[in-house]
Write an enzyme that holds these catalytic residues in place. Structure first.
Site, PDB file in Angstrom:
ATOM      1  N   ARG A 131      -5.116  27.400 -70.018  1.00 34.55           N
ATOM      2  CA  ARG A 131      -5.892  28.548 -69.593  1.00 34.55           C
ATOM      3  C   ARG A 131      -6.233  29.416 -70.800  1.00 34.55           C
ATOM      4  O   ARG A 131      -5.626  29.297 -71.863  1.00 34.55           O
ATOM      5  CB  ARG A 131      -5.092  29.358 -68.577  1.00 34.55           C
ATOM      6  CG  ARG A 131      -4.794  28.628 -67.286  1.00 34.55           C
ATOM      7  CD  ARG A 131      -3.726  29.349 -66.477  1.00 34.55           C
ATOM      8  NE  ARG A 131      -4.072  30.750 -66.233  1.00 34.55           N
ATOM      9  CZ  ARG A 131      -3.195  31.675 -65.874  1.00 34.55           C
ATOM     10  NH1 ARG A 131      -1.914  31.360 -65.747  1.00 34.55           N
ATOM     11  NH2 ARG A 131      -3.594  32.917 -65.658  1.00 34.55           N
TER      12      ARG A 131
ATOM     13  N   THR B  11       4.853  44.175 -58.635  1.00 38.14           N
ATOM     14  CA  THR B  11       5.052  42.765 -58.955  1.00 38.14           C
ATOM     15  C   THR B  11       4.007  41.946 -58.213  1.00 38.14           C
ATOM     16  O   THR B  11       3.584  42.318 -57.121  1.00 38.14           O
ATOM     17  CB  THR B  11       6.460  42.258 -58.571  1.00 38.14           C
ATOM     18  OG1 THR B  11       6.538  40.845 -58.795  1.00 38.14           O
ATOM     19  CG2 THR B  11       6.771  42.533 -57.106  1.00 38.14           C
TER      20      THR B  11
ATOM     21  N   LYS C 221       6.413  26.743 -63.810  1.00 39.79           N
ATOM     22  CA  LYS C 221       6.360  27.424 -62.503  1.00 39.79           C
ATOM     23  C   LYS C 221       4.955  27.467 -61.915  1.00 39.79           C
ATOM     24  O   LYS C 221       4.793  27.697 -60.721  1.00 39.79           O
ATOM     25  CB  LYS C 221       6.934  28.832 -62.602  1.00 39.79           C
ATOM     26  CG  LYS C 221       6.126  29.819 -63.408  1.00 39.79           C
ATOM     27  CD  LYS C 221       6.848  31.161 -63.485  1.00 39.79           C
ATOM     28  CE  LYS C 221       6.053  32.198 -64.251  1.00 39.79           C
ATOM     29  NZ  LYS C 221       4.801  32.579 -63.571  1.00 39.79           N
ATOM     30  N   ASP C 222       3.916  27.223 -62.739  1.00 44.47           N
ATOM     31  CA  ASP C 222       2.538  27.227 -62.245  1.00 44.47           C
ATOM     32  C   ASP C 222       2.049  25.855 -61.820  1.00 44.47           C
ATOM     33  O   ASP C 222       0.912  25.731 -61.334  1.00 44.47           O
ATOM     34  CB  ASP C 222       1.593  27.758 -63.335  1.00 44.47           C
ATOM     35  CG  ASP C 222       1.805  29.231 -63.634  1.00 44.47           C
ATOM     36  OD1 ASP C 222       2.312  29.946 -62.750  1.00 44.47           O
ATOM     37  OD2 ASP C 222       1.467  29.661 -64.757  1.00 44.47           O
TER      38      ASP C 222
ATOM     39  N   THR D 181      -1.909  44.289 -70.203  1.00 43.48           N
ATOM     40  CA  THR D 181      -2.682  45.096 -69.268  1.00 43.48           C
ATOM     41  C   THR D 181      -1.774  45.641 -68.178  1.00 43.48           C
ATOM     42  O   THR D 181      -1.918  46.794 -67.747  1.00 43.48           O
ATOM     43  CB  THR D 181      -3.804  44.264 -68.639  1.00 43.48           C
ATOM     44  OG1 THR D 181      -4.600  43.711 -69.677  1.00 43.48           O
ATOM     45  CG2 THR D 181      -4.675  45.121 -67.739  1.00 43.48           C
ATOM     46  N   ARG D 182      -0.827  44.842 -67.739  1.00 42.24           N
ATOM     47  CA  ARG D 182       0.127  45.331 -66.743  1.00 42.24           C
ATOM     48  C   ARG D 182       0.906  46.522 -67.292  1.00 42.24           C
ATOM     49  O   ARG D 182       1.151  47.505 -66.594  1.00 42.24           O
ATOM     50  CB  ARG D 182       1.113  44.218 -66.368  1.00 42.24           C
ATOM     51  CG  ARG D 182       0.513  43.012 -65.687  1.00 42.24           C
ATOM     52  CD  ARG D 182       1.622  42.137 -65.166  1.00 42.24           C
ATOM     53  NE  ARG D 182       1.143  40.829 -64.785  1.00 42.24           N
ATOM     54  CZ  ARG D 182       1.866  39.949 -64.102  1.00 42.24           C
ATOM     55  NH1 ARG D 182       3.084  40.251 -63.741  1.00 42.24           N
ATOM     56  NH2 ARG D 182       1.377  38.771 -63.794  1.00 42.24           N
TER      57      ARG D 182
ATOM     58  N   ARG E 198       8.105  36.221 -53.977  1.00 36.87           N
ATOM     59  CA  ARG E 198       9.528  35.860 -54.122  1.00 36.87           C
ATOM     60  C   ARG E 198      10.346  37.081 -54.525  1.00 36.87           C
ATOM     61  O   ARG E 198      11.404  37.364 -53.935  1.00 36.87           O
ATOM     62  CB  ARG E 198       9.667  34.748 -55.177  1.00 36.87           C
ATOM     63  CG  ARG E 198      11.112  34.503 -55.644  1.00 36.87           C
ATOM     64  CD  ARG E 198      11.158  33.533 -56.812  1.00 36.87           C
ATOM     65  NE  ARG E 198      10.372  34.013 -57.953  1.00 36.87           N
ATOM     66  CZ  ARG E 198      10.819  34.836 -58.883  1.00 36.87           C
ATOM     67  NH1 ARG E 198      12.062  35.311 -58.807  1.00 36.87           N
ATOM     68  NH2 ARG E 198      10.054  35.207 -59.882  1.00 36.87           N
ATOM     69  N   ARG E 199       9.852  37.812 -55.530  1.00 37.93           N
ATOM     70  CA  ARG E 199      10.579  38.994 -55.984  1.00 37.93           C
ATOM     71  C   ARG E 199      10.606  40.068 -54.905  1.00 37.93           C
ATOM     72  O   ARG E 199      11.647  40.689 -54.655  1.00 37.93           O
ATOM     73  CB  ARG E 199       9.928  39.550 -57.260  1.00 37.93           C
ATOM     74  CG  ARG E 199      10.019  38.618 -58.454  1.00 37.93           C
ATOM     75  CD  ARG E 199       9.290  39.212 -59.652  1.00 37.93           C
ATOM     76  NE  ARG E 199       9.241  38.271 -60.763  1.00 37.93           N
ATOM     77  CZ  ARG E 199       8.162  38.005 -61.483  1.00 37.93           C
ATOM     78  NH1 ARG E 199       7.015  38.622 -61.194  1.00 37.93           N
ATOM     79  NH2 ARG E 199       8.204  37.154 -62.488  1.00 37.93           N
TER      80      ARG E 199
ATOM     81  N   SER F  27       4.628  38.850 -57.344  1.00 37.82           N
ATOM     82  CA  SER F  27       5.389  37.730 -56.787  1.00 37.82           C
ATOM     83  C   SER F  27       6.004  38.076 -55.439  1.00 37.82           C
ATOM     84  O   SER F  27       6.814  39.005 -55.329  1.00 37.82           O
ATOM     85  CB  SER F  27       6.503  37.330 -57.763  1.00 37.82           C
ATOM     86  OG  SER F  27       7.470  36.523 -57.137  1.00 37.82           O
TER      87      SER F  27
END
Length: 365
Positions: free
Chosen positions: A27, A146, A99-100, A178-179, A150-151, A148
């Protein structure tokens, strides 16, 4: 005739044929480029007689910034366009975060190697200027960002008085700096965000880490912290080059986790958490060659509101990656038989309903 050409070329009468570089692709995000360039350096050092180059492209997951990951669904958002280029021969090796990567790859593609894993833990990053040192320090009602599910699911179980926002931060998934800018904005809603430690470290933002958020509070994602390379199944030369990158200890752990996720049929937006250790049965450290080890694999599945929660751990001796994967399957079956199946079915219905509302289409009963 071919031998004559070879002799003439070797004697300097004909120019050597130009070697086509092996193209590594990923990517185009900042983090993906950093990761790919790191893999590029490693494979060059291990294979100095070969030429390598990098290529970057934007995937559907990068383009679609309007919807939450939870609603978008499958991991192929990050890999599909890359795999098309791989199968068409435009590139030779894909670099991914494990994980992706979907647990089932398209025909003609396979994982060529899994590189040594970095610390897979998730971490808390608090807004600049605030004094909080942990999630437990945050005032009731604090907004924690977040992307996610999952989190969100796991943390709601332990911190029901905090507000976890997984959709509003969707637009930040391409770039962690950016986050951080969104987190630190004076008028921004976030008191803190949760991110994977490995990504922050690779980007050089490890100084922003407030504290780890580890098990039993938060189990990490399948494959988190590890990079992998994907290759064509019918290209033995490229497969050999890729295999030089493999770290067998990480491979055994990640393949056990992926086998568990495959049975659970979970994607990047399903609240499945894991934790894995691999300990040698002889000596104190794991060597370069595979050996028998004790594999400890914990898996969790959690409802979107923090309950119900299913968790189980299996400890077994393993001597191959196949045996490690079998433990992952065994763990998934236990989880499914003890409540995970119902949790995942409810999550699927919730996603369908939200998508129907978003698309203004009546949801199925």
């Amino acid at each position: 005739m071919g031998s004559i050409v070879s002799l003439l070329s070797g004697a300097g009468f004909l120019p050597e044929p130009e070697q086509k570089p092996v193209i590594l692709a990923s990517r185009a995000s900042t983090l993906a480029q950093i990761q790919t360039n790191a893999v590029l350096d490693t494979i060059r050092s291990l294979n100095p007689t070969n030429e390598f180059a990098a290529s970057f492209m934007t995937t559907e997951g990068d383009k679609n910034q309007a919807q939450a990951l939870y609603l978008l669904g499958g991991k192929s958002l990050w890999t599909k366009e890359l795999e098309v280029a791989l199968l068409e021969g435009d590139v030779d090796i894909l670099v991914h975060c494990v994980k992706d990567v979907p647990t089932t790859l398209p025909p003609g593609c396979e994982l060529g190697a899994i590189l040594e894993r970095e610390d897979p833990v998730d971490v808390l990053v608090v807004k600049k200027g605030l004094p909080y040192k942990s999630l437990a320090d945050l005032p009731n009602g604090s907004v924690v960002g977040t992307s996610s599910v999952r989190r969100v699911a796991q943390l709601r179980k332990s911190f029901p008085k905090l507000e976890f926002k997984d959709i509003c931060i969707r637009k930040l998934t391409c770039c962690r700096n950016t986050r951080l800018a969104k987190l630190d904005a004076p008028t921004g809603p976030y008191v803190a965000i949760i991110l994977a430690k490995a990504g922050l470290v690779r980007l050089g933002f490890d100084s922003r880490i407030t504290c780890p958020v580890a098990s039993p509070t938060l189990y990490y994602a399948v494959g988190q912290g590890a990079l992998c390379v994907e290759v064509r199944s019918d290209d033995p030369k490229i497969k050999t080059l890729a295999a030089s990158l493999n770290h067998w200890q990480t491979e055994w752990q990640c393949r056990a986790e992926r086998a568990c996720l495959r049975v659970l049929e979970g994607g990047c937006s399903v609240p499945v958490g894991v934790e894995t250790t691999l300990v040698p049965l002889r000596g104190t450290t794991l060597g370069k060659e595979p050996e028998r080890c004790m594999l400890t694999l914990t898996g969790t599945v959690t409802g979107l509101q923090g309950t119900p929660h299913v968790e189980h751990t299996i400890m077994e001796e393993v001597g191959s990656v196949t045996e490690a994967e079998a433990i992952g399957v065994l763990l998934a079956r236990y989880l499914m038989d003890h409540g995970a199946k119902a949790i995942l079915e409810d999550i699927g219905k919730d996603r369908d309903n939200r998508n129907a509302i978003a698309n203004k289409v009546p949801a199925a009963n």
